[in-house]
Motif scaffolding. Structure first.
Motif, mmCIF file in Angstrom:
data_model
loop_
_atom_site.group_PDB
_atom_site.id
_atom_site.type_symbol
_atom_site.label_atom_id
_atom_site.label_comp_id
_atom_site.label_asym_id
_atom_site.label_seq_id
_atom_site.Cartn_x
_atom_site.Cartn_y
_atom_site.Cartn_z
ATOM 1 N N GLY A 47 0.816 -1.214 0.000
ATOM 2 C CA GLY A 47 0.000 0.000 0.000
ATOM 3 C C GLY A 47 0.849 1.264 0.000
ATOM 4 N N LEU A 48 1.894 1.302 0.840
ATOM 5 C CA LEU A 48 2.767 2.468 0.898
ATOM 6 C C LEU A 48 3.570 2.627 -0.395
ATOM 7 C CD1 LEU A 48 4.102 2.183 4.572
ATOM 8 C CD2 LEU A 48 2.533 3.904 3.665
ATOM 9 N N HIS A 49 3.925 1.503 -1.014
ATOM 10 C CA HIS A 49 4.669 1.566 -2.277
ATOM 11 C C HIS A 49 3.811 2.197 -3.366
ATOM 12 C CE1 HIS A 49 7.817 0.466 -5.091
ATOM 13 N NE2 HIS A 49 6.918 -0.112 -5.884
ATOM 14 N N ILE A 50 2.544 1.830 -3.398
ATOM 15 C CA ILE A 50 1.642 2.393 -4.412
ATOM 16 C C ILE A 50 1.391 3.872 -4.139
ATOM 17 C CG2 ILE A 50 -0.705 2.302 -5.332
ATOM 18 C CD1 ILE A 50 -0.658 -0.736 -4.774
ATOM 19 N N GLY A 54 5.928 4.383 -5.973
ATOM 20 C CA GLY A 54 7.009 3.436 -6.220
ATOM 21 C C GLY A 54 8.301 3.730 -5.488
ATOM 22 N N LEU A 55 8.236 4.550 -4.418
ATOM 23 C CA LEU A 55 9.451 4.905 -3.688
ATOM 24 C C LEU A 55 9.705 4.021 -2.464
ATOM 25 C CD1 LEU A 55 9.175 8.816 -3.694
ATOM 26 C CD2 LEU A 55 10.602 7.378 -5.166
ATOM 27 N N PHE A 56 8.693 3.355 -1.964
ATOM 28 C CA PHE A 56 8.855 2.647 -0.689
ATOM 29 C C PHE A 56 9.662 1.365 -0.845
ATOM 30 C CE2 PHE A 56 7.688 -0.028 2.883
ATOM 31 C CZ PHE A 56 7.797 0.861 3.946
ATOM 32 N N LEU A 57 9.270 0.493 -1.758
ATOM 33 C CA LEU A 57 9.941 -0.795 -1.916
ATOM 34 C C LEU A 57 11.140 -0.680 -2.857
ATOM 35 C CD1 LEU A 57 6.914 -3.272 -2.055
ATOM 36 C CD2 LEU A 57 8.444 -2.785 -0.141
ATOM 37 N N THR A 58 12.038 0.216 -2.516
ATOM 38 C CA THR A 58 13.290 0.374 -3.250
ATOM 39 C C THR A 58 14.442 -0.041 -2.332
ATOM 40 O OG1 THR A 58 13.500 2.677 -2.537
ATOM 41 C CG2 THR A 58 12.375 2.267 -4.630
ATOM 42 N N PRO A 59 15.566 -0.499 -2.894
ATOM 43 C CA PRO A 59 16.698 -0.893 -2.040
ATOM 44 C C PRO A 59 17.124 0.203 -1.070
ATOM 45 C CG PRO A 59 17.070 -1.634 -4.282
ATOM 46 C CD PRO A 59 15.838 -0.790 -4.313
ATOM 47 N N ARG A 60 17.128 1.447 -1.546
ATOM 48 C CA ARG A 60 17.544 2.547 -0.671
ATOM 49 C C ARG A 60 16.617 2.680 0.531
ATOM 50 N NH1 ARG A 60 17.956 9.018 -2.310
ATOM 51 N NH2 ARG A 60 18.455 9.749 -0.208
ATOM 52 N N ASN A 61 15.309 2.708 0.295
ATOM 53 C CA ASN A 61 14.378 2.912 1.401
ATOM 54 C C ASN A 61 14.346 1.702 2.336
ATOM 55 O OD1 ASN A 61 12.178 4.657 2.580
ATOM 56 N ND2 ASN A 61 11.020 2.780 2.216
ATOM 57 N N SER A 404 8.071 5.498 8.471
ATOM 58 C CA SER A 404 8.844 5.832 7.271
ATOM 59 C C SER A 404 7.930 6.117 6.091
ATOM 60 C CB SER A 404 9.797 4.678 6.942
ATOM 61 O OG SER A 404 10.495 4.918 5.745
ATOM 62 N N GLY A 405 6.878 5.311 5.957
ATOM 63 C CA GLY A 405 5.939 5.526 4.859
ATOM 64 C C GLY A 405 5.224 6.851 4.967
ATOM 65 N N MET A 406 4.855 7.229 6.194
ATOM 66 C CA MET A 406 4.172 8.519 6.374
ATOM 67 C C MET A 406 5.107 9.684 6.069
ATOM 68 S SD MET A 406 1.577 7.979 9.616
ATOM 69 C CE MET A 406 2.768 7.227 10.730
ATOM 70 N N VAL A 407 6.391 9.527 6.373
ATOM 71 C CA VAL A 407 7.360 10.575 6.020
ATOM 72 C C VAL A 407 7.461 10.708 4.501
ATOM 73 C CG1 VAL A 407 9.804 11.192 6.067
ATOM 74 C CG2 VAL A 407 8.698 10.365 8.148
ATOM 75 N N LEU A 408 7.500 9.577 3.796
ATOM 76 C CA LEU A 408 7.560 9.614 2.329
ATOM 77 C C LEU A 408 6.315 10.276 1.735
ATOM 78 C CD1 LEU A 408 8.999 6.128 1.269
ATOM 79 C CD2 LEU A 408 10.071 8.362 0.977
#
Length: 438
Positions: A47-50, A54-61, A404-408
């Motif tokens: 849900g957070l990725h969508i 597309g920023l949540f499920l990245t190697p960096r995050n 973290s998701g809420m910050v993004l």
């Protein structure tokens, strides 16, 4: 022979009445609550990725998420034992703050300016960490003594500790931030230098997979030795495969996150490395704070499940009166639990301050809520007597994922607190429903 047949037949009959999911859970002995939490974590991540584009499920995050979760996960392992014994510790965030401030003061002022140790001396970070762990142990012992031997409720003692230790953190430097910290000490906070690189990450991952396989084999031998029921071979293979895939997948993600371009350029210049046309890829690998959190989780799991002390903790939480009548020194066990909690808060303080490269007065603020929420969401019952270390660590990952998701997503800080509070209330409500059904 007749008795064995008559006993097996009802078991097979009952097994045939179960649905496929129930039979699978029974064969693998997977805790349904743990499975539900993993499912909830997966749903939250997707849900957070969508929602984040597309920023949540990245190697960096995900790499940053693992580092950010480490300090809370470490304290959550201790909070499991505290809550299992029907107590609570509201002071862990403030203890983290005062210990972090003391370690920063020791590095910048006491050891360098007063004791005359040169900057970069390898003893600086060792002595500072030892001071922090010792102070955390003493704070835990003091609070545990008041709770266990003076019969003051843990809620009141640790609520007072929340105020006292937060004030003490400010008093040490009159609210001033202490920075920068020792360069070796900073490695405990992660970052490009605070990671073990791609090669060693794969080595750690392979060794971990082999350790899991050996544990499953040894566990099966022990079950045979004491004539306990055995899991089917396919269930053992399934559990080993899933854990192995998870470990190697985590290593692959950690190795997919490269060093920033500027740091790579400086590293190449310092070591005389020519940068190719397409750029130089240097993987972070597993962060040191993540390894510290995993190590603490393994040790705490061993203490909780494989030692007499751990059995006593769960016995006291299940029935304090019966444990006392059985000859268990409940007061001393209670005090030791809070001492462990103090040490774990000190380790978390080292990770948090090292990650920030500074000791601030706000270090650990509201972390007590995240730690308690992580333990409860991970299956630790507030009624006492039940809880798992692995569940608490997963709970910490879930709570940090939400934050973290809420910050993004750009959610304001007050709304983040509302979400954390709501999740905690829902977790306790679900725990109440589960205990009623069981």
């Amino acid at each position: 022979m007749t008795d064995m047949t008559s006993n097996a037949s009802p078991d097979r009959a009952r097994a045939s009445e179960l649905g496929p999911i129930q039979r699978f859970l029974k064969a693998t002995e997977i805790d349904p609550r743990m499975l539900g939490m993993l499912g909830a974590l997966l749903v939250i991540w997707i849900g957070l990725h969508i929602m984040s584009g597309g920023l949540f499920l990245t190697p960096r995050n995900l790499w940053n998420l693992s580092v950010q979760s480490s300090s809370v996960a470490i304290m959550a392992t201790g909070m499991v034992l505290v809550i299992v014994m029907r107590n609570i510790d509201l002071s862990v965030g403030s203890v983290e703050g005062v210990v972090g401030m003391l370690m920063g003061f020791a590095q910048v002022h006491f050891l360098v300016r007063m004791m005359g140790l040169p900057l970069g001396d390898p003893w600086i970070w060792i002595i500072a960490l030892a001071i922090g762990v010792a102070v955390g142990l003493l704070i835990g012992a003091l609070q545990g003594f008041i709770i266990a031997y003076l019969d003051v409720p843990a809620f009141i003692v640790t609520l007072g500790g929340l105020l006292i230790w937060r004030g003490a953190a400010w008093w040490i430097t009159s609210g001033q931030t202490i920075a920068p910290l020792d360069t070796t000490f900073q490695l405990m906070g992660g970052g490009p230098r605070g990671s073990i690189g791609a090669t060693w990450s794969w080595v750690v991952g392979i060794v971990a997979c082999l350790a899991v396989a050996l544990m499953l084999i040894n566990g099966r031998r022990q079950r045979k030795r004491f004539k306990f029921p055995l899991r089917p071979i396919w269930a053992e293979a399934f559990i080993g495969t899933v854990i192995g895939v998870f470990i190697l997948g985590a290593v692959w993600i950690a190795n997919s996150y490269p060093w920033p371009v500027g740091i790579v350029r400086r590293y190449a210049e310092e070591n005389g490395i020519a940068i190719p046309e397409g750029g130089l890829f240097i993987a972070h690998g597993i962060a040191i704070p993540v390894l510290m959190a995993v190590a603490v989780g393994i040790v705490m799991t061993f203490i909780a499940t494989r030692t007499r002390f751990g059995r006593y903790v769960f016995a006291i939480g299940g029935n304090p009166e019966a444990a006392n009548l059985a000859g268990i020194n409940t007061r001393w066990i209670t005090m030791k639990v809070f001492m462990i909690m103090g040490v774990l808060a000190a380790i978390s303080a080292a990770i948090s301050s090292a990650r920030l490269n500074s000791s601030t007065n706000s270090l650990g603020t509201l972390d007590e809520l995240l730690v308690i929420a992580a333990a409860v969401i991970g299956g630790t019952s507030l009624a006492g007597g039940s809880g798992t270390i692995a569940g608490a660590m997963l709970g910490a990952l879930l709570m940090q994922s939400l934050q973290s998701g809420m910050v993004l997503l750009g959610v304001d800080s007050p709304l983040q607190s509302i979400v954390v509070g709501a999740v905690l209330v829902v977790a306790v409500w679900l725990d109440t429903i589960y205990r009623k059904r069981v």
